[in-house]
Design an enzyme around this catalytic site. Structure first.
Site, PDB file in Angstrom:
ATOM      1  N   HIS A   1      -7.521   0.620  -6.176  1.00 56.17           N
ATOM      2  CA  HIS A   1      -7.801  -0.023  -4.927  1.00 56.17           C
ATOM      3  C   HIS A   1      -8.396  -1.401  -5.334  1.00 56.17           C
ATOM      4  CE1 HIS A   1      -7.912  -0.833  -1.040  1.00 56.17           C
ATOM      5  NE2 HIS A   1      -8.866   0.000  -0.310  1.00 56.17           N
TER       6      HIS A   1
ATOM      7  N   ASP B   1     -16.911   8.281  -1.265  1.00 51.81           N
ATOM      8  CA  ASP B   1     -15.597   8.152  -0.845  1.00 51.81           C
ATOM      9  C   ASP B   1     -15.089   9.488  -0.005  1.00 51.81           C
ATOM     10  OD1 ASP B   1     -13.067   7.381   0.091  1.00 51.81           O
ATOM     11  OD2 ASP B   1     -12.081   7.444  -2.045  1.00 51.81           O
TER      12      ASP B   1
ATOM     13  N   ARG C   1     -13.966  -7.332   2.866  1.00 51.86           N
ATOM     14  CA  ARG C   1     -12.458  -7.232   2.659  1.00 51.86           C
ATOM     15  C   ARG C   1     -11.758  -8.377   3.108  1.00 51.86           C
ATOM     16  NH1 ARG C   1     -10.420  -2.370   2.280  1.00 51.86           N
ATOM     17  NH2 ARG C   1      -8.810  -3.640   1.248  1.00 51.86           N
TER      18      ARG C   1
ATOM     19  N   CYS D   1     -16.073   2.737   1.035  1.00 50.41           N
ATOM     20  CA  CYS D   1     -14.807   2.105   1.344  1.00 50.41           C
ATOM     21  C   CYS D   1     -14.744   2.258   2.785  1.00 50.41           C
ATOM     22  CB  CYS D   1     -13.917   2.330   0.370  1.00 50.41           C
ATOM     23  SG  CYS D   1     -13.513   4.006   0.282  1.00 50.41           S
TER      24      CYS D   1
ATOM     25  N   GLN E   1     -10.453  -3.843  -2.601  1.00 49.51           N
ATOM     26  CA  GLN E   1     -11.663  -2.840  -2.276  1.00 49.51           C
ATOM     27  C   GLN E   1     -12.680  -3.435  -3.349  1.00 49.51           C
ATOM     28  OE1 GLN E   1     -12.094  -0.789   0.464  1.00 49.51           O
ATOM     29  NE2 GLN E   1     -14.288  -1.321  -0.082  1.00 49.51           N
TER      30      GLN E   1
ATOM     31  N   ARG F   1       0.915  -1.176  -0.054  1.00 54.03           N
ATOM     32  CA  ARG F   1      -0.026   0.066   0.116  1.00 54.03           C
ATOM     33  C   ARG F   1       0.810   1.267   0.134  1.00 54.03           C
ATOM     34  NH1 ARG F   1      -4.991   2.057   3.805  1.00 54.03           N
ATOM     35  NH2 ARG F   1      -5.866   0.729   2.208  1.00 54.03           N
TER      36      ARG F   1
END
Ligand code: CP
Ligand code: NVA
Length: 332
Positions: free
Chosen positions: A136, A232, A318, A273, A139, A109
């Site tokens: 991402h 988001d 997730r 998310c 996700q 990440r």
């Protein structure tokens, strides 16, 4: 029996995967989820170890990789944003070669997509993207599994993304929806529309899958009959505090509130998310309130806490989907 084989593959961005491969990973995730709920052990990757590199902070992604790895029988090593030499004293290329000698897979990440792509180029084990500025992908699998569970389908779903549509989440969602035959709408002011080149690429993909991609500034037009409303944060990790003022000004009309929900289908689900700014229970939320007088940002607390909201199912998924990604690329 699926003919999909993802052993040895990297997981860097959704553009790299076909519809069939994405649906396969969702099936594997659903089956691991069932096993976990029923208490059936699935620790078939004993003796393997994975490195988890985080150059940005995380709650969900880190916990998902750690729990999923442990459930699969693997060991984990967490490298925090300050605890490694990566990029500062050691190149990505050298890091990739060092870690490949000790680990069976590497999660990364961080900032630019080119970093995770370079890591994958030099690593001899699978590399998994745990979020970059541009994408991402883990996700995405969690989001699609959640939609399948709540709406019973993916194809034909009207998916409306509200907010900053130029960053990792909107990019990845647009690609994923296009691949899976969904109708993706970016609902935001035109300065926040996704990159024109990526939009064009997604339009082509959607043409083949039976989906569509559209950009819409008008909230009522965009949210009409939506199946999914998604948002988001307005300021992403790594962005300077100075951008809050312009984001609040430009994106406030695109807050997900009850007016948008009521304009959508009765069965609409709200997704995010996470983390989300929907109240004043965070230090950043407090600071924004003191400076701009807003107590809820990209989503109202009313929507976040409503029966439409599936954000905590999404967060749980997730873990199940990250487990699937590790399992299929490591050949569990
Ligand atoms: N959604 C997500 O990636 O959360 P974290 O930043 O907590 O990992
Ligand atoms: N756009 C957000 C997503 C967090 C999961 C960020 O990059 O901070």
């Amino acid at each position: 029996m699926s003919t999909v084989n993802l052993k040895g593959r990297d997981f860097l961005k959704m553009l790299d995967f076909s519809k069939e491969e994405i649906l396969y990973m969702l099936d594997v995730a659903a089956s691991y989820k069932k096993k976990k709920k029923e208490g059936i052990p699935h620790d078939t990757l004993h003796g393997k170890n994975v490195a988890l590199i985080f150059e940005k902070t995380s709650t969900r992604t880190r916990c998902s990789f750690e729990v999923a790895a442990h459930d699969l029988g693997m060991g984990t090593t967490y490298l925090d944003p300050s605890g490694s030499q990566i990029g500062k004293k050691e190149s990505i290329e050298d890091t990739a070669r060092v870690l490949s000698g000790m680990f069976d897979g590497i999660e990364y990440r961080g900032f630019g997509q080119e970093i995770v792509e370079e890591l994958a180029e030099y690593a001899t084990v699978p590399v998994w993207n745990g979020l970059t500025n541009e994408s991402h992908p883990t996700q995405m699998l969690a989001d699609m599994l959640t939609i399948q569970e709540h709406l019973g389908k993916l194809e034909g779903v009207k998916f409306v993304y509200m907010g900053d549509a130029r960053y990792n989440m909107a990019n990845s969602l647009m690609v994923t929806c296009a691949k899976l035959g969904m109708h993706f709408v970016a609902c935001t002011s035109k300065e926040y529309f996704p990159d024109a080149k990526l939009v064009k690429q997604c339009e082509e993909i959607a043409k083949a899958s039976g989906g569509s991609v559209s950009l819409e500034e008008n909230v009522m037009k965009a949210t009409k009959d939506a199946d999914v409303l998604y948002t988001d944060v307005w300021v992403s990790m790594g962005e300077p505090d100075e951008v809050w003022a312009e984001r609040i000004k430009a994106l406030s009309p695109y807050q997900v509130n009850m007016k948008a929900v009521e304009n959508a289908k009765d069965s609409v689900i709200f997704m995010h998310c996470l983390p989300a700014f929907h109240d004043l229970k965070t230090t950043i939320g407090q600071k924004v309130y003191e400076k701009f007088g807003l107590s809820e940002l990209e989503v109202t607390d009313e929507v976040f806490e409503s029966s439409h909201s599936v954000v905590f199912d999404e967060a749980e998924n997730r873990m199940h989907t990250i487990k699937a990604v590790m399992a299929v690329t490591l050949g569990a």
